[in-house]
Scaffold this active site. Structure first.
Site, short mmCIF file in Angstrom:
data_model
loop_
_atom_site.label_atom_id
_atom_site.label_comp_id
_atom_site.label_asym_id
_atom_site.label_seq_id
_atom_site.Cartn_x
_atom_site.Cartn_y
_atom_site.Cartn_z
N LYS A 55 0.83 -1.20 0.00
CA LYS A 55 0.00 0.00 0.00
C LYS A 55 0.87 1.25 0.00
CE LYS A 55 -4.08 -0.30 2.42
NZ LYS A 55 -4.81 -0.44 3.71
C1 E4P Z 1 -8.25 -0.33 4.08
O1 E4P Z 1 -7.46 -0.66 3.22
C2 E4P Z 1 -8.30 0.99 4.69
O2 E4P Z 1 -7.07 1.32 5.26
C3 E4P Z 1 -9.43 1.07 5.69
O3 E4P Z 1 -10.60 0.55 5.10
C4 E4P Z 1 -9.68 2.47 6.24
O4 E4P Z 1 -10.86 2.49 7.01
P1 E4P Z 1 -11.28 3.68 7.99
O5 E4P Z 1 -11.60 4.89 7.15
O6 E4P Z 1 -12.46 3.17 8.72
O7 E4P Z 1 -10.09 3.94 8.87
#
Ligand code: E4P
Length: 296
Positions: free
Chosen positions: A115
């Protein structure tokens, strides 16, 4: 024995940093296609919490080892799935430093997606990472422009090598209809070559999840509670009669964008990407003792 519903085309990922939850969801659903992690989720891992509560923080090396241990366990639970591992990136982190971390993390498990934030430096790192054989998941995406830039920056990659993660819950939180961004990106990508898969992220509730299924998102990552409830309800897949009620959320209109633009020419700045990087790096730094707190 439970099985993936026949009419389920979307891949289902768990959004979390706790392998016990992963085991439970695999058992409940009878399948799981992958998992996404991020620094905040790792900071909530029970092992990390316990250590912090005992008053002991991690050294930079220890936290890196801890993250590796978690993703190795997840990978073992889903050897044919995908596990997303996020690089440390604050406002000052350059593409080269992100790429270096990405290579290291990619070596941890055979089924990693790395990521990178959908910022200028993150896109630069991703473009290079794809050239160098890594698989990527572009996170903190909040706009169609950013998704167009991901498509352009990773041109030449094969399907399966690139995910883009639009964050719907965080748009909803500020009164905008996050689900519109998913619909708009899926529509825009119909004009593309299909090499980028849409991974609906920041899912907060059952309706986000069901509507993303109906829209045909390639992948959805959802927190434990949402997947648990979906599994307990018998894994419903919505039909044409399903209607998503955006209530008072402000619509986000579709834009005509050229997927053949140079990514550098697109207006990819988004306030929530910057805020998201700040929050992820702060949550990560809070785990670490010593002054030099970064993981690379
Ligand atoms: C997943 O890859 C993301 O990091 C995650 O869904 C973020 O979620 P949030 O906005 O609830 O922190």
């Amino acid at each position: 024995m439970k099985m993936r519903p026949n009419n389920l085309k979307t891949r289902i990922f768990l959004d979390g940093g706790n392998a016990d939850e992963t085991k439970e969801i695999v058992e409940l659903l009878g399948f799981l296609d992958g998992q996404t992690t991020n620094p905040t989720l790792i900071s909530k891992n029970p092992g990390a919490r316990k250590r912090l509560e005992s008053g002991e923080k991690f050294s930079p090396v220890e936290i890196y080892d801890f993250y590796r241990g978690v993703v190795k366990t997840l990978s073992g639970l889903m050897p044919r799935g995908s596990v997303s591992i996020e690089v440390y990136a604050d406002a000052a982190t350059k593409a080269g430093a992100m790429l270096k971390q990405g290579h290291e993390m990619f070596s941890w498990i055979p089924n990693a997606h790395i990521k990178f934030p959908t910022s200028r430096e993150g896109l630069k790192a991703a473009a290079q990472a794809i050239q160098e054989g890594l698989r990527v998941n572009m996170t903190l995406c909040f706009s169609q422009e950013q998704a167009a830039a991901v498509h352009a920056a990773t041109r030449g990659a094969k399907k399966g090598e690139v995910f883009v993660s639009p964050f719907i819950g965080r748009l909803d939180d500020r009164g905008e209809n996050g689900m519109d961004v998913i619909a708009n990106i899926i529509r825009m990508y119909r004009n593309g070559d299909g090499h980028v898969e849409v991974l609906t992220a920041s899912v907060r509730n059952r309706d986000h999840f069901l509507y993303a299924l109906k829209l045909g998102s390639d992948i959805i990552t959802a927190p434990y509670d949402v997947l648990k409830a979906w599994g307990e309800q018998g894994m419903p897949v919505p039909g044409n009669d399903y209607h998503y009620d955006a209530e008072l959320l402000k619509p986000i209109p579709y834009k005509e964008l050229d997927l053949n633009s140079r990514w550098e020419d697109l207006d990819i700045r988004h306030e929530l990407t910057e805020k998201g990087m700040e929050r992820f790096s702060a949550d990560w730094n809070a785990l670490i003792k010593m002054e030099k707190r970064k993981i690379a």
